[in-house]
Design an enzyme around this catalytic site. Structure first.
Site, PDB file in Angstrom:
ATOM      1  N   PRO A  70       0.772  -1.142  -0.079  1.00 22.02           N
ATOM      2  CA  PRO A  70      -0.050  -0.042  -0.064  1.00 22.02           C
ATOM      3  C   PRO A  70       0.920   1.477  -0.072  1.00 22.02           C
ATOM      4  CG  PRO A  70      -0.815  -1.450   1.739  1.00 22.02           C
ATOM      5  CD  PRO A  70       0.380  -1.937   1.308  1.00 22.02           C
TER       6      PRO A  70
ATOM      7  N   GLU B  54       1.553  -8.917   8.277  1.00 22.93           N
ATOM      8  CA  GLU B  54       1.882  -7.399   8.460  1.00 22.93           C
ATOM      9  C   GLU B  54       2.804  -6.845   7.392  1.00 22.93           C
ATOM     10  OE1 GLU B  54      -0.490  -5.801  10.358  1.00 22.93           O
ATOM     11  OE2 GLU B  54      -1.238  -7.930  10.993  1.00 22.93           O
TER      12      GLU B  54
ATOM     13  N   ARG C 287      -1.304  -9.080 -21.580  1.00 23.59           N
ATOM     14  CA  ARG C 287      -2.319  -8.571 -22.706  1.00 23.59           C
ATOM     15  C   ARG C 287      -1.835  -7.465 -23.693  1.00 23.59           C
ATOM     16  NH1 ARG C 287      -6.366  -5.151 -22.286  1.00 23.59           N
ATOM     17  NH2 ARG C 287      -7.859  -6.675 -22.529  1.00 23.59           N
TER      18      ARG C 287
ATOM     19  N   ASP D  96      -8.808  -0.360 -25.840  1.00 23.09           N
ATOM     20  CA  ASP D  96      -9.188  -0.194 -24.195  1.00 23.09           C
ATOM     21  C   ASP D  96      -9.019   1.016 -23.733  1.00 23.09           C
ATOM     22  OD1 ASP D  96     -10.038  -2.973 -24.155  1.00 23.09           O
ATOM     23  OD2 ASP D  96      -8.044  -3.625 -23.864  1.00 23.09           O
TER      24      ASP D  96
HETATM   25  N1  SAH Z   1       0.562  -3.942   7.306  1.00 21.76           N
HETATM   26  C1  SAH Z   1       0.375  -3.442   5.925  1.00 21.76           C
HETATM   27  C2  SAH Z   1      -0.660  -4.164   5.019  1.00 21.76           C
HETATM   28  C3  SAH Z   1       0.023  -5.687   5.056  1.00 21.76           C
HETATM   29  S1  SAH Z   1      -0.980  -6.544   3.937  1.00 21.76           S
HETATM   30  C4  SAH Z   1      -0.260  -1.948   5.862  1.00 21.76           C
HETATM   31  O1  SAH Z   1      -1.101  -1.641   6.624  1.00 21.76           O
HETATM   32  O2  SAH Z   1       0.278  -1.135   4.906  1.00 21.76           O
HETATM   33  C5  SAH Z   1       0.021  -7.929   3.314  1.00 21.76           C
HETATM   34  C6  SAH Z   1       0.637  -7.898   2.225  1.00 21.76           C
HETATM   35  O3  SAH Z   1      -0.386  -7.824   1.182  1.00 21.76           O
HETATM   36  C7  SAH Z   1       1.638  -6.670   1.864  1.00 21.76           C
HETATM   37  O4  SAH Z   1       2.804  -6.866   2.242  1.00 21.76           O
HETATM   38  C8  SAH Z   1       1.465  -6.445   0.374  1.00 21.76           C
HETATM   39  O5  SAH Z   1       2.278  -7.143  -0.338  1.00 21.76           O
HETATM   40  C9  SAH Z   1       0.079  -6.871   0.019  1.00 21.76           C
HETATM   41  N2  SAH Z   1      -0.850  -5.885  -0.130  1.00 21.76           N
HETATM   42  C10 SAH Z   1      -1.806  -5.281   0.682  1.00 21.76           C
HETATM   43  N3  SAH Z   1      -2.515  -4.164   0.233  1.00 21.76           N
HETATM   44  C11 SAH Z   1      -1.936  -4.090  -0.925  1.00 21.76           C
HETATM   45  C12 SAH Z   1      -2.103  -3.130  -1.984  1.00 21.76           C
HETATM   46  N4  SAH Z   1      -3.007  -2.102  -1.853  1.00 21.76           N
HETATM   47  N5  SAH Z   1      -1.421  -3.037  -3.179  1.00 21.76           N
HETATM   48  C13 SAH Z   1      -0.383  -3.990  -3.254  1.00 21.76           C
HETATM   49  N6  SAH Z   1      -0.025  -5.021  -2.491  1.00 21.76           N
HETATM   50  C14 SAH Z   1      -0.721  -4.892  -1.096  1.00 21.76           C
END
Ligand code: SAH
Length: 248
Positions: free
Chosen positions: A89, A116, A154, A169
Site C-alpha cells: 500500500p 503485516e 495482454r 481499451d
Molecule cells: N500492514 C500493511 C499491510 C499488509 S497486507 C499495511 O497496513 O500497509 C500484506 C501484504 O499484502 C503486503 O505486504 C503487500 O505485499 C500486500 N498488499 C496489501 N495491500 C496491497 C495493495 N493495496 N497493493 C499492493 N499490495 C498490497
C-alpha cells in the site's frame, strides 16, 4: 521477458497461468513467469518464514533471511539486473503508463508480502520500487502480482485474439487515454431495449463517430481529469470539442 515471483503461496498462480486469453503468453514464455517460495530457503525443521514484530503488536512479519536467500538464488539465475518490485500500500499506484513501462521492459522480480508485511531492512537493502493496487489492503501481494502480470501480458504483441485489440481499451494512448465506449451484442432487442442504431448501420464512419462521442461523454462524466490530459496533449479535435461543449 521474465518475471520471478517470490510468494509463500505459489499454488495461487497455477490456475491463473493456464486460463483465459493470456495463457498463451505464459505457456510460450513470451511472458516467462517463475515462482519461488521463500519457505524453500528457510532454515530449521519448521522452515520458519515469519516471526513476531519487534515492539509487539498484532500479527507476524516476514523474516528478511529467507527472502534474501531466495532473491540471491533468483539473481544467480538471471543475467540481467532485474528491478525488484514489492507490492505494498506504500507504493505508487499502478496505472496504464506504469503497465506500459513494465510491458516494454525485460521483466522484474516481484515480491509478494503476507501477514503485516516484510522486514523493513529487506526493503531498504533490496527493493527498487514499491507498487500499490489502490487505497485498500489485501491479505497478500499475490493478487497485485497477478494484476500486473495480466495487464502486462495482454499488451504483448499477438496475445489478444484480435491483433492489438488492447489499443481499443480504456486509458490507451491510441485512443487518447479516454475510457472505453459501451458495447452491445446480440440480440438486437433485449427486454424491450434496442441497441444503438449507429452500431447496426454498417456505416464505418458513423460507427466510429458514435464510439468516439460515447468515449468522450463517459470520460467527461466519470474522469474529467482524463479529458483535461487529452486536451493538454492536443489530442481533441474540433468535432470532439463540439461534442464536449454540448455536454457542458
Ligand atoms: N500492514 C500493511 C499491510 C499488509 S497486507 C499495511 O497496513 O500497509 C500484506 C501484504 O499484502 C503486503 O505486504 C503487500 O505485499 C500486500 N498488499 C496489501 N495491500 C496491497 C495493495 N493495496 N497493493 C499492493 N499490495 C498490497
Amino acid at each position: 521477458m521474465r518475471f520471478d515471483v517470490i510468494t509463500l503461496f505459489p499454488e495461487l498462480f497455477a490456475p491463473f497461468l493456464v486460463s483465459g486469453v493470456t495463457r498463451r503468453a505464459y505457456e510460450t514464455r513470451q511472458v516467462d513467469v517463475r515462482l519461488w517460495n521463500p519457505r524453500d530457503f528457510a532454515e530449521g525443521n519448521y522452515k520458519r518464514v515469519d516471526d513476531r514484530p519487534f515492539g509487539g503488536g498484532p500479527g507476524m512479519v516476514m523474516m528478511p533471511v529467507p527472502l534474501a536467500k531466495c532473491l540471491a538464488a533468483i539473481k544467480a539465475e538471471r543475467a540481467d539486473p532485474a528491478p525488484v518490485v514489492l507490492f505494498s500500500p506504500v507504493g505508487d499506484r499502478l496505472d496504464h503508463a506504469g503497465v506500459e513501462r513494465w510491458s516494454a521492459g525485460q521483466g522484474a522480480v516481484l515480491v509478494c508480502g503476507r501477514y503485516e508485511g516484510i522486514d523493513q531492512r529487506f526493503i531498504d537493502r533490496h527493493v527498487d520500487v514499491q507498487v500499490s493496487l489502490g487505497d485498500f489492503v489485501l491479505s497478500g501481494g499475490e493478487i497485485a502480482a497477478m494484476a500486473l502480470l495480466d495487464a502486462v501480458a495482454r499488451l504483448q504483441p499477438g496475445v489478444l485474439g484480435d491483433e492489438d485489440s488492447h489499443q481499443f481499451d480504456s486509458f490507451n494512448p491510441a485512443l487518447d487515454g479516454l475510457l472505453d465506449c459501451p458495447h452491445y451484442t446480440r440480440p438486437e432487442e433485449w427486454e424491450g431495449l434496442g441497441a444503438p442504431a449507429e452500431l447496426l448501420s454498417g456505416h464505418h464512419a458513423r460507427i466510429e463517430r458514435w464510439r468516439r462521442d460515447r468515449r468522450l461523454e463517459i470520460t467527461a462524466r466519470r474522469r474529467p481529469d482524463l479529458i483535461d490530459r487529452a486536451r493538454a496533449q492536443g489530442r481533441l479535435t474540433p468535432a470532439d470539442e463540439a461534442l464536449l461543449a454540448k455536454l457542458a
